[in-house]
Write a protein that holds these residues in place. Structure first.
Motif, PDB file in Angstrom:
ATOM      1  N   LEU A   1     -12.486  95.942 -39.813  1.00  0.00           N
ATOM      2  CA  LEU A   1     -12.752  97.364 -40.073  1.00  0.00           C
ATOM      3  C   LEU A   1     -14.183  97.598 -40.561  1.00  0.00           C
ATOM      4  N   LYS A   2     -14.646  96.690 -41.400  1.00  0.00           N
ATOM      5  CA  LYS A   2     -15.982  96.850 -41.991  1.00  0.00           C
ATOM      6  C   LYS A   2     -17.104  96.393 -41.077  1.00  0.00           C
ATOM      7  N   GLU A   3     -16.702  95.629 -40.017  1.00  0.00           N
ATOM      8  CA  GLU A   3     -17.677  94.926 -39.168  1.00  0.00           C
ATOM      9  C   GLU A   3     -18.532  94.027 -40.060  1.00  0.00           C
ATOM     10  N   ARG A   4     -17.850  93.343 -40.970  1.00  0.00           N
ATOM     11  CA  ARG A   4     -18.529  92.484 -41.933  1.00  0.00           C
ATOM     12  C   ARG A   4     -18.605  91.074 -41.366  1.00  0.00           C
ATOM     13  N   PRO A   5     -19.781  90.410 -41.445  1.00  0.00           N
ATOM     14  CA  PRO A   5     -19.853  89.048 -40.920  1.00  0.00           C
ATOM     15  C   PRO A   5     -18.969  88.111 -41.733  1.00  0.00           C
TER      16      PRO A   5
ATOM     17  N   PRO B   1     -13.800  94.219 -50.573  1.00  0.00           N
ATOM     18  CA  PRO B   1     -15.226  94.526 -50.626  1.00  0.00           C
ATOM     19  C   PRO B   1     -15.384  96.036 -50.754  1.00  0.00           C
ATOM     20  N   SER B   2     -16.612  96.520 -50.806  1.00  0.00           N
ATOM     21  CA  SER B   2     -16.791  97.968 -50.851  1.00  0.00           C
ATOM     22  C   SER B   2     -16.323  98.590 -49.528  1.00  0.00           C
ATOM     23  N   ALA B   3     -15.783  99.806 -49.613  1.00  0.00           N
ATOM     24  CA  ALA B   3     -15.149 100.432 -48.449  1.00  0.00           C
ATOM     25  C   ALA B   3     -16.165 101.179 -47.582  1.00  0.00           C
ATOM     26  N   ASN B   4     -17.116 100.425 -47.046  1.00  0.00           N
ATOM     27  CA  ASN B   4     -18.110 101.012 -46.138  1.00  0.00           C
ATOM     28  C   ASN B   4     -18.334 100.041 -45.004  1.00  0.00           C
ATOM     29  N   LYS B   5     -18.967 100.530 -43.925  1.00  0.00           N
ATOM     30  CA  LYS B   5     -19.354  99.606 -42.851  1.00  0.00           C
ATOM     31  C   LYS B   5     -20.386  98.644 -43.418  1.00  0.00           C
TER      32      LYS B   5
ATOM     33  N   LEU C   1     -24.280 102.353 -46.910  1.00  0.00           N
ATOM     34  CA  LEU C   1     -24.152 102.817 -48.291  1.00  0.00           C
ATOM     35  C   LEU C   1     -22.748 102.636 -48.855  1.00  0.00           C
ATOM     36  N   SER C   2     -22.656 102.225 -50.108  1.00  0.00           N
ATOM     37  CA  SER C   2     -21.352 102.057 -50.738  1.00  0.00           C
ATOM     38  C   SER C   2     -20.756 103.415 -51.117  1.00  0.00           C
ATOM     39  N   PRO C   3     -19.429 103.568 -50.987  1.00  0.00           N
ATOM     40  CA  PRO C   3     -18.781 104.857 -51.260  1.00  0.00           C
ATOM     41  C   PRO C   3     -18.408 105.043 -52.729  1.00  0.00           C
TER      42      PRO C   3
ATOM     43  N   ILE D   1     -22.094 101.607 -59.146  1.00  0.00           N
ATOM     44  CA  ILE D   1     -22.669 100.490 -58.375  1.00  0.00           C
ATOM     45  C   ILE D   1     -21.783  99.257 -58.560  1.00  0.00           C
ATOM     46  N   GLU D   2     -21.974  98.291 -57.658  1.00  0.00           N
ATOM     47  CA  GLU D   2     -21.091  97.128 -57.639  1.00  0.00           C
ATOM     48  C   GLU D   2     -21.171  96.299 -58.919  1.00  0.00           C
ATOM     49  N   SER D   3     -20.158  95.411 -59.063  1.00  0.00           N
ATOM     50  CA  SER D   3     -20.062  94.578 -60.268  1.00  0.00           C
ATOM     51  C   SER D   3     -21.214  93.593 -60.395  1.00  0.00           C
TER      52      SER D   3
ATOM     53  N   SER E   1     -31.629  93.156 -46.824  1.00  0.00           N
ATOM     54  CA  SER E   1     -31.365  94.527 -46.398  1.00  0.00           C
ATOM     55  C   SER E   1     -29.880  94.816 -46.578  1.00  0.00           C
ATOM     56  N   HIS E   2     -29.558  95.914 -47.251  1.00  0.00           N
ATOM     57  CA  HIS E   2     -28.165  96.209 -47.574  1.00  0.00           C
ATOM     58  C   HIS E   2     -28.145  97.651 -48.062  1.00  0.00           C
ATOM     59  N   TYR E   3     -26.976  98.191 -48.266  1.00  0.00           N
ATOM     60  CA  TYR E   3     -26.864  99.541 -48.842  1.00  0.00           C
ATOM     61  C   TYR E   3     -27.792 100.547 -48.142  1.00  0.00           C
TER      62      TYR E   3
HETATM   63 MG    MG Z   1     -20.603  96.016 -50.406  1.00  0.00          MG
END
Ligand code: MG
Ligand code: AMP
Length: 337
Positions: A67-71, A154-158, A162-164, A190-192, A240-242
């Motif tokens: 769903l996230k297209e996360r590697p 993980p965070s609920a974004n692609k 950007l994190s939701p 922001i994340e932990s 590169s992220h967020y």
């Molecule tokens: Mg994340």
């Protein structure tokens, strides 16, 4: 029965509150049921919204990556609601875990620990360690307890986006998620903070609202030299992220402030020097860095939606939580450096 005016209002308020609580608890039960069935549910935590599945069910966890297209090289954090869960998730009984948990759990601290065989490899991307945290958000903990299993999330974004911090952000990026549990705005934003333990102390793998200074009051800081690191890949450290879709530039000393601001939005630290920009978002009028962290992603989401072509961001001081804020900003800006 008769009511005085205020009394009647109070009574109505209590009734409304009760029915809201009831529908929330029904939603939590529904989400817990879906988790038990191996489905994927977005849920609020105090950091950002998470995309959760039963951490002990490899097929369910695989769907998160899809769903996230996360590697697949990017490991997930496992969320628990009860400290006794540690007994079956990690092989470590390091007494420092208790000290840290006592001080920071429930809360935005993830501790990397040796994993037990119960945790499928897909959760940890094949690493021998697992990141574990107990969220402070009560809806999150109620969901985990009711599901009866640890939740990998993980965070609920692609991936890379950007994190939701609101349920609406999740709905926009992940329309195919099985269910979104709406718990309002994530209040840390922001994340932990992620730490790992070594023989001499802890090391920070990702900055967050819990700072090095706060952690050092509990156990000593000790960064291992690179050569001694056991191949720790912490992909949260990707450059590169967020990233928002619009170009984002950080206004550091060497960067020229744009002369034509008609199509430019600004993410301002304290609201200074914002004249002429088409859209202004202020992180904290008082310059409080925790408030900046709370508002960061939601402000960037609003800039994304504004009628502008690009975003400029003022730098914040890199001390305490400011380190985490600048870390996120640099990653968001990386593609445009
Ligand atoms: Mg994340
Ligand atoms: P998130 O995308 O917020 O869920 O954060 C997940 C991040 O936690 C990953 O990108 C890694 O940086 C970090 N992480 C999770 N598990 C581990 C682990 N076992 N070892 C090192 N870093 C980890």
């Amino acid at each position: 029965m008769s009511f005085g005016r205020a009394g009647k209002n109070d009574y109505l308020c209590t009734l409304i509150q009760k029915s809201l609580n009831m529908s929330l608890s029904r939603e939590i039960s529904h989400a817990a049921q879906l988790i038990r069935e191996g489905k994927v549910v977005a849920f609020p935590t105090e950091t950002v919204y998470g995309l959760g599945a039963n951490a002990l069910n490899a097929m369910a966890v695989a769907r998160i990556f899809e769903l996230k297209e996360r590697p697949s090289f990017d490991p997930l954090i496992v969320h628990i609601a009860d400290r006794t869960e540690l007994n079956r998730l990690t092989t470590s009984n390091d007494p420092r875990i208790d000290l840290l948990a006592e001080a920071f759990w429930p809360g935005p601290l993830t501790i990397i620990l040796p994993k037990s065989d119960l945790i499928p490899d897909i959760v940890t991307s094949g690493l021998e360690t697992v990141g574990i945290r107990m969220p402070a958000n009560e809806i999150a903990r109620a969901l985990i307890s009711e599901a009866g299993c640890p939740i990998a999330a993980p965070s609920a974004n692609k991936f890379g986006q950007l994190s939701p911090t609101l349920a609406q952000h999740v709905a926009k990026q992940l329309p195919d998620v099985d269910f979104i549990l709406d718990g309002g705005q994530a209040d840390v934003g922001i994340e932990s903070t992620i730490i790992s333990l070594n023989v001499k102390g802890f090391e920070i793998l990702r900055h967050g609202v819990i700072t090095r200074e706060e952690l050092e009051k509990i156990i000593p800081f000790h960064a291992l030299p690179d050569a001694e690191k056991m191949n720790i890949v912490s992909p949260g450290m990707l450059k590169s992220h967020y990233s928002p879709e619009k170009p984002l530039y950080i206004l550091e000393k060497e960067t020229a402030v744009p002369a034509d601001r008609q199509r430019v939005g600004i993410l301002s630290f304290k609201g200074e020097d914002t004249d002429g920009y088409a859209h202004v978002e202020v992180l904290s009028h008082t310059g409080d860095l925790k408030t900046c962290a709370v508002n960061l992603f939601a402000a960037i989401h609003r800039l994304e939606e504004a009628d502008i072509d690009c975003i400029v961001a003022q730098a914040v001081p890199e001390t305490g939580v400011g380190l985490a804020v600048m870390d996120k900003l640099r990653k968001a800006a990386y593609r445009y450096l």
